[in-house]
Motif scaffolding. Structure first.
Motif, PDB file in Angstrom:
ATOM      1  N   MET A   4     -30.253  23.767 -28.108  1.00  0.00           N
ATOM      2  CA  MET A   4     -31.379  23.637 -28.902  1.00  0.00           C
ATOM      3  C   MET A   4     -30.745  22.766 -30.110  1.00  0.00           C
ATOM      4  SD  MET A   4     -34.604  24.974 -30.650  1.00  0.00           S
ATOM      5  CE  MET A   4     -36.350  24.268 -30.962  1.00  0.00           C
ATOM      6  N   LYS A   5     -31.995  21.121 -29.984  1.00  0.00           N
ATOM      7  CA  LYS A   5     -30.981  19.763 -30.912  1.00  0.00           C
ATOM      8  C   LYS A   5     -32.260  19.958 -31.890  1.00  0.00           C
ATOM      9  CE  LYS A   5     -29.161  15.557 -31.225  1.00  0.00           C
ATOM     10  NZ  LYS A   5     -27.935  15.662 -31.663  1.00  0.00           N
ATOM     11  N   ILE A   6     -31.808  19.805 -33.210  1.00  0.00           N
ATOM     12  CA  ILE A   6     -33.286  19.692 -34.773  1.00  0.00           C
ATOM     13  C   ILE A   6     -32.337  18.416 -35.211  1.00  0.00           C
ATOM     14  CG2 ILE A   6     -33.507  20.551 -36.621  1.00  0.00           C
ATOM     15  CD1 ILE A   6     -34.297  22.411 -34.672  1.00  0.00           C
ATOM     16  N   GLY A   7     -33.562  17.665 -35.699  1.00  0.00           N
ATOM     17  CA  GLY A   7     -33.223  15.892 -36.467  1.00  0.00           C
ATOM     18  C   GLY A   7     -34.477  16.656 -37.201  1.00  0.00           C
ATOM     19  N   LEU A   8     -33.329  15.843 -38.324  1.00  0.00           N
ATOM     20  CA  LEU A   8     -33.824  16.491 -39.764  1.00  0.00           C
ATOM     21  C   LEU A   8     -34.277  14.322 -40.511  1.00  0.00           C
ATOM     22  CD1 LEU A   8     -31.549  19.263 -41.183  1.00  0.00           C
ATOM     23  CD2 LEU A   8     -34.352  19.938 -41.225  1.00  0.00           C
ATOM     24  N   ILE A   9     -35.390  14.678 -40.581  1.00  0.00           N
ATOM     25  CA  ILE A   9     -35.407  12.835 -41.753  1.00  0.00           C
ATOM     26  C   ILE A   9     -35.389  13.597 -43.116  1.00  0.00           C
ATOM     27  CG2 ILE A   9     -36.645  10.668 -41.953  1.00  0.00           C
ATOM     28  CD1 ILE A   9     -35.774  12.095 -39.353  1.00  0.00           C
ATOM     29  N   GLY A  10     -34.495  13.494 -43.825  1.00  0.00           N
ATOM     30  CA  GLY A  10     -33.926  13.991 -44.783  1.00  0.00           C
ATOM     31  C   GLY A  10     -33.357  15.610 -45.430  1.00  0.00           C
ATOM     32  N   LEU A  11     -32.642  14.801 -46.083  1.00  0.00           N
ATOM     33  CA  LEU A  11     -31.071  16.264 -46.582  1.00  0.00           C
ATOM     34  C   LEU A  11     -31.311  16.245 -47.931  1.00  0.00           C
ATOM     35  CD1 LEU A  11     -29.303  17.725 -44.684  1.00  0.00           C
ATOM     36  CD2 LEU A  11     -27.500  16.506 -45.130  1.00  0.00           C
ATOM     37  N   GLY A  12     -32.735  16.793 -48.846  1.00  0.00           N
ATOM     38  CA  GLY A  12     -32.455  17.227 -50.100  1.00  0.00           C
ATOM     39  C   GLY A  12     -32.688  19.194 -50.094  1.00  0.00           C
ATOM     40  N   LEU A  13     -33.170  19.583 -50.903  1.00  0.00           N
ATOM     41  CA  LEU A  13     -33.078  21.035 -51.026  1.00  0.00           C
ATOM     42  C   LEU A  13     -33.227  21.385 -50.207  1.00  0.00           C
ATOM     43  CD1 LEU A  13     -32.648  23.200 -52.887  1.00  0.00           C
ATOM     44  CD2 LEU A  13     -35.193  22.879 -53.460  1.00  0.00           C
ATOM     45  N   ILE A  14     -34.984  21.297 -49.811  1.00  0.00           N
ATOM     46  CA  ILE A  14     -35.450  21.772 -48.424  1.00  0.00           C
ATOM     47  C   ILE A  14     -34.719  21.926 -46.647  1.00  0.00           C
ATOM     48  CG2 ILE A  14     -37.559  21.952 -47.006  1.00  0.00           C
ATOM     49  CD1 ILE A  14     -37.601  23.256 -50.230  1.00  0.00           C
ATOM     50  N   GLY A  15     -34.317  19.667 -46.877  1.00  0.00           N
ATOM     51  CA  GLY A  15     -34.017  20.105 -45.627  1.00  0.00           C
ATOM     52  C   GLY A  15     -32.504  20.634 -45.576  1.00  0.00           C
ATOM     53  N   GLY A  16     -31.808  20.365 -46.457  1.00  0.00           N
ATOM     54  CA  GLY A  16     -30.610  21.115 -46.310  1.00  0.00           C
ATOM     55  C   GLY A  16     -30.677  22.292 -46.081  1.00  0.00           C
ATOM     56  N   SER A  17     -31.637  23.385 -46.879  1.00  0.00           N
ATOM     57  CA  SER A  17     -31.519  25.050 -46.675  1.00  0.00           C
ATOM     58  C   SER A  17     -31.859  24.771 -45.267  1.00  0.00           C
ATOM     59  CB  SER A  17     -33.003  25.196 -48.153  1.00  0.00           C
ATOM     60  OG  SER A  17     -32.506  24.770 -49.027  1.00  0.00           O
ATOM     61  N   ILE A  18     -32.614  24.262 -44.636  1.00  0.00           N
ATOM     62  CA  ILE A  18     -32.818  24.573 -43.531  1.00  0.00           C
ATOM     63  C   ILE A  18     -32.355  24.463 -42.193  1.00  0.00           C
ATOM     64  CG2 ILE A  18     -34.009  23.289 -41.155  1.00  0.00           C
ATOM     65  CD1 ILE A  18     -36.976  22.813 -43.106  1.00  0.00           C
ATOM     66  N   ALA A  19     -31.267  23.234 -42.537  1.00  0.00           N
ATOM     67  CA  ALA A  19     -29.559  22.756 -41.632  1.00  0.00           C
ATOM     68  C   ALA A  19     -28.873  24.177 -41.899  1.00  0.00           C
ATOM     69  CB  ALA A  19     -29.721  21.825 -42.141  1.00  0.00           C
ATOM     70  N   LYS A  20     -28.755  24.791 -43.195  1.00  0.00           N
ATOM     71  CA  LYS A  20     -27.898  25.901 -44.174  1.00  0.00           C
ATOM     72  C   LYS A  20     -28.631  26.990 -42.878  1.00  0.00           C
ATOM     73  CE  LYS A  20     -25.858  24.192 -47.850  1.00  0.00           C
ATOM     74  NZ  LYS A  20     -25.256  24.359 -48.828  1.00  0.00           N
TER      75      LYS A  20
END
Length: 363
Positions: A1-17
């Motif tokens: 699966m390939k995920i895209g994140l528009i915004g890599l702050g607290l929430i976006g970064g936590s989703i990525a991690k």
């Protein structure tokens, strides 16, 4: 699966991690106006691609795209994403107000490809540097599908939420905005209003601030949240916040009259009703406000005592989030207050300190 994140702050970064920890094979592409956050995330191996913009080359292959930028920036981002995302991709967001985003999605004709999302987690801190893979563990992640969302899309989305160890909870956008206005948005308004009241009444000597007891600190802790974020939330969820604020003001006037009339029974019922309902809450991480993991310790007023406690905890690998002397113990027991990052650390610290003959209190 390939995920895209528009915004890599607290929430976006936590989703990525969280996704990187749970499903390392997931491909993650991210874009943020803060290039420093992208560079750091790429260096840490948290993301696979640091995008220069929202283009077909960077996000066109994504199976799911998260809008994690501030709510005020969603309009522009939506227009760009609509032009580049593939037909079977799922688009979602993480905003704490759902009505506006669903309206914009409808305007763009993306209802069959959008599922709204709101993780009921956060922090007083912002930015990728404070992102945490455990931020969503055991918290409710509200999902607001559209009328055109099919069951397969919904199940796929719920599986991803569970992968991040969150608890999916499905409801309509309208219900979401009213519920969060009551349990999250209004409390922030009330906390800020109470802090401002004390600030204005404290005069020049600052005695109120100096002796502010645990009760005041507890109910006003959320007033330390981002003013910019809460401006955006109040602007986006105006009608529901206003309606509940009117109801709250009416309830304050009612108890004011009860107190003025010296109606002891009415005052007691006011407090007992609140106590009984509050005590019925299921105490867990799965709420709008993350719990505080603190304990209190009786210590002698002697040089080096705080350092001794800190050293003991550090030697056993227990990280301290905050530590300090409680000067007003009107509602709290224990001289020293120690706050931890999670309940496990607090439980281990309590067990350790009790074993070492310290008197420990946990509220």
């Amino acid at each position: 699966m390939k995920i895209g994140l528009i915004g890599l702050g607290l929430i976006g970064g936590s989703i990525a991690k969280a996704l990187r920890a749970a499903a390392p094979e997931t491909g993650i592409t991210a874009y943020d106006i803060d290039r420093g956050a992208l560079i750091l995330a790429k260096k840490e191996g948290c993301i696979d691609e640091a995008a220069d913009g929202v283009t077909k080359e960077t996000f066109g292959a994504c199976d799911m795209i998260f809008l994690c930028a501030p709510v005020s920036e969603n309009d522009g981002n939506l227009d760009q994403i609509a032009a580049v995302m593939k037909e079977d991709a799922i688009l979602t967001d993480v905003g704490s107000v759902k009505g506006d985003i669903h309206t914009h999605i409808s305007r763009l004709g993306l209802e069959s490809r959008f599922i709204g999302g709101h993780p009921m987690a956060g922090s007083e801190k912002t930015g990728y540097e404070h992102a945490d893979a455990d931020l969503f563990e055991n918290v409710y992640y509200i999902i607001t599908p559209t009328e055109q969302t099919n069951e397969e899309q919904l199940q796929k989305y719920e599986r991803l939420i569970r992968c991040m160890r969150a608890i999916p909870l499905v409801m309509t956008p309208e219900k979401h905005d009213y519920v969060t206005a009551a349990v999250s948005h209004l409390p922030h308004v009330i906390a800020a209003a109470l802090v401002n009241l004390v600030r204005e009444e404290d005069k020049d000597d600052g005695v109120m601030k100096m002796i502010a007891a645990g009760g005041f600190r507890d109910i006003t802790r959320i007033a330390s949240s981002s003013p910019v974020m809460w401006e955006a939330i109040c602007m986006a969820n105006t009608e529901k916040v206003k309606k509940l604020l009117d109801t709250y003001i009416a309830s304050l006037n009612a108890i004011r009259n009860t107190i003025e009339e010296r109606d002891g029974k009415g005052i007691r019922e006011f407090f007992s009703g609140a106590r009984d309902y509050r005590d019925s809450f299921q105490m867990s991480d799965a709420g709008a406000l993350r719990p505080v993991y603190a304990l209190h310790v009786d210590i002698p007023d002697a040089p080096g005592t705080i350092a001794a406690i800190a050293s003991i905890l550090a030697e056993h690998g227990l990280s301290i989030k905050n530590i300090g002397i409680i000067h007003n113990r009107e509602y709290e027991e224990g001289v020293l207050r120690v706050e931890f990052y999670d309940g496990t650390a607090r439980a281990e610290a309590k067990k350790l300190l009790i074993k070492l003959q310290y008197q420990v209190y946990v509220s």
